[in-house]
Design a protein around this motif. Structure first.
Motif, mmCIF file in Angstrom:
data_model
loop_
_atom_site.group_PDB
_atom_site.id
_atom_site.type_symbol
_atom_site.label_atom_id
_atom_site.label_comp_id
_atom_site.label_asym_id
_atom_site.label_seq_id
_atom_site.Cartn_x
_atom_site.Cartn_y
_atom_site.Cartn_z
ATOM 1 N N THR A 11 0.812 -1.217 0.000
ATOM 2 C CA THR A 11 0.000 0.000 0.000
ATOM 3 C C THR A 11 0.844 1.266 0.000
ATOM 4 O OG1 THR A 11 -1.756 -1.156 1.208
ATOM 5 C CG2 THR A 11 -1.807 1.250 1.238
ATOM 6 N N LEU A 12 1.857 1.332 0.860
ATOM 7 C CA LEU A 12 2.643 2.554 1.001
ATOM 8 C C LEU A 12 3.666 2.711 -0.119
ATOM 9 C CD1 LEU A 12 3.061 5.008 2.875
ATOM 10 C CD2 LEU A 12 4.804 3.657 4.093
ATOM 11 N N ALA A 13 4.333 1.625 -0.492
ATOM 12 C CA ALA A 13 5.397 1.707 -1.496
ATOM 13 C C ALA A 13 4.924 2.270 -2.841
ATOM 14 C CB ALA A 13 6.041 0.333 -1.684
ATOM 15 N N PRO A 14 3.738 1.875 -3.351
ATOM 16 C CA PRO A 14 3.300 2.475 -4.619
ATOM 17 C C PRO A 14 3.139 3.984 -4.543
ATOM 18 C CG PRO A 14 2.052 0.478 -4.175
ATOM 19 C CD PRO A 14 2.836 0.780 -2.933
ATOM 20 N N LYS A 15 2.738 4.499 -3.390
ATOM 21 C CA LYS A 15 2.608 5.953 -3.237
ATOM 22 C C LYS A 15 3.979 6.629 -3.228
ATOM 23 C CE LYS A 15 -1.918 6.014 -1.030
ATOM 24 N NZ LYS A 15 -2.526 6.771 -2.148
ATOM 25 N N LEU A 16 4.956 5.989 -2.605
ATOM 26 C CA LEU A 16 6.313 6.526 -2.658
ATOM 27 C C LEU A 16 6.830 6.492 -4.095
ATOM 28 C CD1 LEU A 16 8.938 7.564 -1.412
ATOM 29 C CD2 LEU A 16 9.552 5.190 -0.895
ATOM 30 N N ALA A 17 6.582 5.391 -4.785
ATOM 31 C CA ALA A 17 7.031 5.278 -6.167
ATOM 32 C C ALA A 17 6.421 6.375 -7.038
ATOM 33 C CB ALA A 17 6.679 3.899 -6.716
ATOM 34 N N ALA A 18 5.137 6.639 -6.840
ATOM 35 C CA ALA A 18 4.471 7.678 -7.632
ATOM 36 C C ALA A 18 5.094 9.044 -7.372
ATOM 37 C CB ALA A 18 2.978 7.698 -7.307
ATOM 38 N N LEU A 19 5.402 9.336 -6.115
ATOM 39 C CA LEU A 19 6.026 10.616 -5.787
ATOM 40 C C LEU A 19 7.408 10.717 -6.408
ATOM 41 C CD1 LEU A 19 6.129 13.306 -4.272
ATOM 42 C CD2 LEU A 19 6.920 12.051 -2.247
ATOM 43 N N LEU A 20 8.190 9.647 -6.328
ATOM 44 C CA LEU A 20 9.538 9.671 -6.900
ATOM 45 C C LEU A 20 9.487 9.889 -8.413
ATOM 46 C CD1 LEU A 20 11.219 6.787 -4.865
ATOM 47 C CD2 LEU A 20 11.536 9.246 -4.564
ATOM 48 N N ARG A 21 8.524 9.267 -9.061
ATOM 49 C CA ARG A 21 8.392 9.472 -10.515
ATOM 50 C C ARG A 21 8.020 10.915 -10.817
ATOM 51 N NH1 ARG A 21 5.487 4.196 -10.201
ATOM 52 N NH2 ARG A 21 6.950 2.594 -10.904
ATOM 53 N N GLN A 22 7.141 11.499 -10.000
ATOM 54 C CA GLN A 22 6.787 12.910 -10.186
ATOM 55 C C GLN A 22 8.017 13.800 -10.059
ATOM 56 O OE1 GLN A 22 3.702 13.891 -7.373
ATOM 57 N NE2 GLN A 22 2.251 12.425 -8.227
ATOM 58 N N GLN A 23 8.953 13.380 -9.213
ATOM 59 C CA GLN A 23 10.179 14.155 -9.013
ATOM 60 C C GLN A 23 11.216 13.897 -10.100
ATOM 61 O OE1 GLN A 23 11.337 12.996 -5.034
ATOM 62 N NE2 GLN A 23 9.891 14.394 -4.055
ATOM 63 N N GLY A 24 10.878 13.019 -11.047
ATOM 64 C CA GLY A 24 11.762 12.778 -12.173
ATOM 65 C C GLY A 24 12.686 11.585 -12.038
ATOM 66 N N HIS A 25 12.473 10.748 -11.039
ATOM 67 C CA HIS A 25 13.333 9.583 -10.826
ATOM 68 C C HIS A 25 12.737 8.340 -11.484
ATOM 69 C CE1 HIS A 25 15.583 12.039 -8.050
ATOM 70 N NE2 HIS A 25 14.484 12.297 -7.366
ATOM 71 N N GLU A 26 13.583 7.395 -11.784
ATOM 72 C CA GLU A 26 13.151 6.107 -12.322
ATOM 73 C C GLU A 26 13.022 5.116 -11.168
ATOM 74 O OE1 GLU A 26 14.671 2.561 -15.382
ATOM 75 O OE2 GLU A 26 15.685 4.523 -15.358
ATOM 76 N N VAL A 27 11.894 4.446 -11.089
ATOM 77 C CA VAL A 27 11.639 3.501 -10.003
ATOM 78 C C VAL A 27 11.760 2.077 -10.520
ATOM 79 C CG1 VAL A 27 9.928 2.642 -8.357
ATOM 80 C CG2 VAL A 27 10.144 5.111 -8.760
ATOM 81 N N LEU A 28 12.551 1.285 -9.822
ATOM 82 C CA LEU A 28 12.720 -0.125 -10.142
ATOM 83 C C LEU A 28 12.054 -0.971 -9.070
ATOM 84 C CD1 LEU A 28 16.504 -0.045 -11.114
ATOM 85 C CD2 LEU A 28 14.540 0.104 -12.649
ATOM 86 N N ALA A 29 11.536 -2.124 -9.468
ATOM 87 C CA ALA A 29 10.836 -3.022 -8.542
ATOM 88 C C ALA A 29 11.632 -4.304 -8.358
ATOM 89 C CB ALA A 29 9.442 -3.344 -9.076
ATOM 90 N N TRP A 30 11.475 -4.896 -7.177
ATOM 91 C CA TRP A 30 12.055 -6.221 -6.929
ATOM 92 C C TRP A 30 10.937 -7.244 -7.153
ATOM 93 C CZ3 TRP A 30 17.056 -7.375 -4.803
ATOM 94 C CH2 TRP A 30 17.276 -8.746 -4.619
ATOM 95 N N GLN A 31 11.143 -8.161 -8.108
ATOM 96 C CA GLN A 31 10.151 -9.182 -8.419
ATOM 97 C C GLN A 31 10.559 -10.496 -7.771
ATOM 98 O OE1 GLN A 31 10.069 -9.018 -12.736
ATOM 99 N NE2 GLN A 31 8.501 -7.427 -12.711
#
Length: 261
Positions: A11-31
């Protein structure tokens, strides 16, 4: 920058990811279905191959995983943030809990998080370990207080809310903004306002709302017709008091819930 954010199925991590993308960063996931968290060699090779430049570890996992990832980041001088929980503290001894207090968890979840904290701090001297409380999100999606109280009301026709519990809690958007600051992606690692070490992120730390007050105000803010019944139930001052000079402090609940108590 390339930021690994674990826990993107939560729940929390997707919101952090969205904010980081808004700030111009690339978000990688661990599968996890592709890469075993216990395979250190493969994990390190993957992190190097991806060019990861910072890590936000929000996923559920054991101390071994948290520790070796923190060590990998430390060897490369990269920011590492781990989210822990108010549940590392039992209600005896009572709070409010200070950053330097010994962890006292009696359940497996709290004890596991405490072990992760220790592993991260041993492996990475500049890592940020951020303890957080119950998260609030007015969309009521995922694991958060509004969703839980909706379910409670639907199940029981009432919400029995303890006046003896002062919960650690905060709105998710405030929490993720603080976590993004903790990642130091602007390169300001030497700033006096840069968080480091063990920190507490709790919007109830200073105001000290009890759970009945939080539930009543949250119901009003979210437009819910809950029947909140104050009662002398679970007793715990669970608040997480920020450490002196920790660099980031969350806004108080009053500003988000209209000050109604």
């Amino acid at each position: 920058m390339k930021v690994l954010v674990t826990g993107l199925n939560g729940t929390l991590a997707p919101k952090l990811a969205a904010l980081l993308r808004q700030q111009g960063h690339e978000v990688l996931a661990w599968q996890r279905d592709v890469l075993d968290v216990n395979n250190e060699a493969a994990g390190r090779d993957w992190l190097d191959a991806q060019g990861v430049q910072a890590v936000a570890h929000l996923a559920m996992g054991d101390a071994h995983w948290a520790g070796w990832m923190a060590w990998w980041a430390a060897q490369r001088g990269l920011p590492f943030v781990f989210t822990s929980t108010a549940m590392v503290f039992h209600h005896e001894p009572d709070g409010p809990h200070q950053v330097g207090d010994a962890t006292t968890a009696q359940d497996d979840y709290g004890r596991g998080k405490a072990l992760c904290e220790q592993a991260v701090r041993r492996a990475h001297p500049h890592a940020v370990v951020a303890r957080i409380g119950w998260q609030i999100d007015l969309t009521a999606t995922g694991n958060n207080m509004l969703r839980a109280l909706d379910d409670w009301q639907a199940r029981d026709g009432r919400i029995g809310a303890s006046t003896l519990w002062r919960p650690a809690c905060s709105f998710m958007d405030d929490t993720v903004a603080a976590l993004a600051q903790c990642l130091r992606l602007d390169g300001a690692s030497s700033s006096p306002h840069t968080p480091a070490g063990l920190i507490h992120l709790d919007s109830n730390a200073q105001e000290g709302w009890n759970f009945a007050q939080v539930a009543e105000a949250l119901g009003q803010a979210a437009g819910r017709a809950w029947r909140v019944v104050p009662e002398a139930g679970y007793a715990h001052d669970q608040r997480l008091m920020p450490g002196e000079g920790q660099g980031v402090v969350l806004p108080g609940l009053g500003g988000r819930l209209g000050g109604a108590r």
